[in-house]
Design an enzyme around this catalytic site. Structure first.
Site, PDB file in Angstrom:
ATOM      1  N   ASP A 178       0.873  -1.174   0.000  1.00 38.73           N
ATOM      2  CA  ASP A 178       0.000   0.000   0.000  1.00 38.73           C
ATOM      3  C   ASP A 178       0.906   1.219   0.000  1.00 38.73           C
ATOM      4  OD1 ASP A 178      -2.246   1.828   0.558  1.00 38.73           O
ATOM      5  OD2 ASP A 178      -3.337   0.030   1.110  1.00 38.73           O
ATOM      6  N   HIS A 234       2.299   2.058  -3.179  1.00 32.07           N
ATOM      7  CA  HIS A 234       1.394   3.057  -3.748  1.00 32.07           C
ATOM      8  C   HIS A 234       1.955   4.463  -3.699  1.00 32.07           C
ATOM      9  CE1 HIS A 234      -2.383   0.298  -3.153  1.00 32.07           C
ATOM     10  NE2 HIS A 234      -1.432  -0.257  -3.892  1.00 32.07           N
TER      11      HIS A 234
END
Length: 415
Positions: A246, A273
């Protein structure tokens, strides 16, 4: 260690040699490389079983300024609560494994290891709560075992998270480390791996240093953020490598307070991310410096994300000397992160500066909420590949003397 990461380390060392030894940036402290405590209060040895009670006893009886030292071997533990001024020192060759037992982390609601209407049903593996000083040092590894089947189940923590995404509801999985209402916490040299949920989450922290920290977790491990400063100030993340499933780093400011004076300098981010601010910014984010950062294969690169359900003021954010490679959205400054969001918390991003930024291709998105709340962006010496595409909506962009490439829509190319 990959050749790419080894090359990045060498480049960083050369770069640091040309600078003063103190990392002076938006963090208001003078931050230098941390030094481990000289005093060791206890040296537990692994039992081959559950070491939670023995490790907690060692921490509880350790005086401030000293360290509990874990030497070579494999330790297994459930939740541990740190004490003010005490350091957990995990030496080279030592591994601390989180036991995959949901009942050990459960907060008393019976939700840990389950999908429920709300999350936050698990205690973290390691907690710094209302502590001052101390931290985690050493060249060893803390492994959250997110990919290991939970006790009494064939499902792993990460599979639980994916199932929650598909079915709806919230997965209840333990964070690896939670720092809450704490001051002057230091991490140095440690490797954090395979967290069931976030690796390091911070709430109301005043003064934290992460130096030479490695976070390494698979790209498909959902909700495994690297380091998340929230409602905190005076935080430095430096000389670290983060690869995760993430946000590599996510600076947040939800209902608990603003986040400001953050320095993210001399780092390498692999898959993940990206370097994110948001999505919760309703209490305000300001005075953020991102300098000397490589983002290699992150889906997003430099990202500020929010919407009208959790928006607020984000200001005085500087990105400089940034290298972006293989990113789908190298730049994503978006006030409509969830286009279905409902509310009146207006996202407003201003005094955002990009300087000496290099990338290849992908979508370069800058989207303000409306013209009355337009983004305020300054760019100078920002260059991407010819096939990179700008998508700009409700943004006032100022271009410096060294230009931007490809040219912004409606502007002539640099000469």
């Amino acid at each position: 260690m990959t050749n790419l990461f080894r090359d990045w380390i060498l480049l960083s060392i050369v770069g640091v040699m040309t600078l003063c030894p103190a990392a002076r940036a938006q963090d208001r402290r003078v931050v230098v490389e941390p030094v481990a405590p000289r005093a060791v209060c206890d040296r537990p040895v692994p039992s081959g079983n559950n070491d939670t009670a023995r490790l907690q006893d060692a921490i509880d009886h350790c005086p401030a300024g000293a360290a509990v030292y874990l030497g070579r071997g494999e330790f297994s533990s459930g939740p541990l609560e740190m004490k003010s001024g005490v350091t957990l020192w995990i030496g080279r060759g030592a591994r601390l494994f989180a036991i995959p037992e949901p009942t050990a982390y459960d907060k008393g609601w019976g939700h840990c290891g389950r999908i429920a209407g709300k999350g936050d049903g698990c205690r973290p593996l390691i907690s710094f709560s209302k502590t001052r000083g101390g931290g985690i040092y050493g060249e060893g590894i803390i492994d959250g075992q997110g990919g290991t089947a939970m006790a009494g189940s064939a499902e792993t923590w990460w599979q639980l998270a994916r199932r929650a995404q598909a079915e709806g509801g919230h997965q209840n999985a333990p964070r690896l480390i939670q720092i809450d209402h704490a001051q002057d916490i230091t991490f140095h040299g440690i490797t954090l791996r395979n967290a069931p949920n976030f690796h390091v989450a911070m709430n109301r922290v005043e003064g934290a240093t992460f130096w030479d920290v490695t976070i390494d977790t698979p790209a498909d491990a959902r909700n495994t953020d690297g380091i998340d400063p929230g409602a905190s100030q005076d935080v430095t993340i430096s000389h670290s490598m983060i690869r995760t499933g993430d946000d590599n780093v996510a600076v947040k400011a939800g209902n608990n307070g603003s986040t400001r004076y953050i320095s993210i300098i001399h780092n390498y981010f692999g898959w993940g991310h990206g370097m994110s601010i948001g999505s919760e910014v309703n209490s305000g984010v300001s005075d953020i410096l991102v300098r000397d950062l490589t983002l290699d294969g992150t889906t997003s690169g430099l990202r500020i994300k929010s919407d009208v359900s959790r928006g607020g003021l984000v200001e005085r954010v500087t990105y400089e000397n940034v290298r972006l490679r293989g990113n789908r959205w190298p730049i994503m400054f978006d006030t409509k992160y969830d286009p279905r969001a409902d509310g009146d918390r207006i996202p407003l991003y201003r005094q955002i500066v990009l300087r000496h930024v290099r990338g290849d291709n992908g979508t370069l998105l800058m989207r303000g909420l409306d013209q009355a709340h337009a983004l305020q962006i300054t760019m100078d010496d920002v260059r991407f590949g010819k096939s990179a595409a700008w998508q700009i909506e409700n943004a006032d962009v100022t271009v410096g003397n060294s230009g931007v490439s490809p040219p912004l829509p409606g502007r002539l190319p640099d000469r």
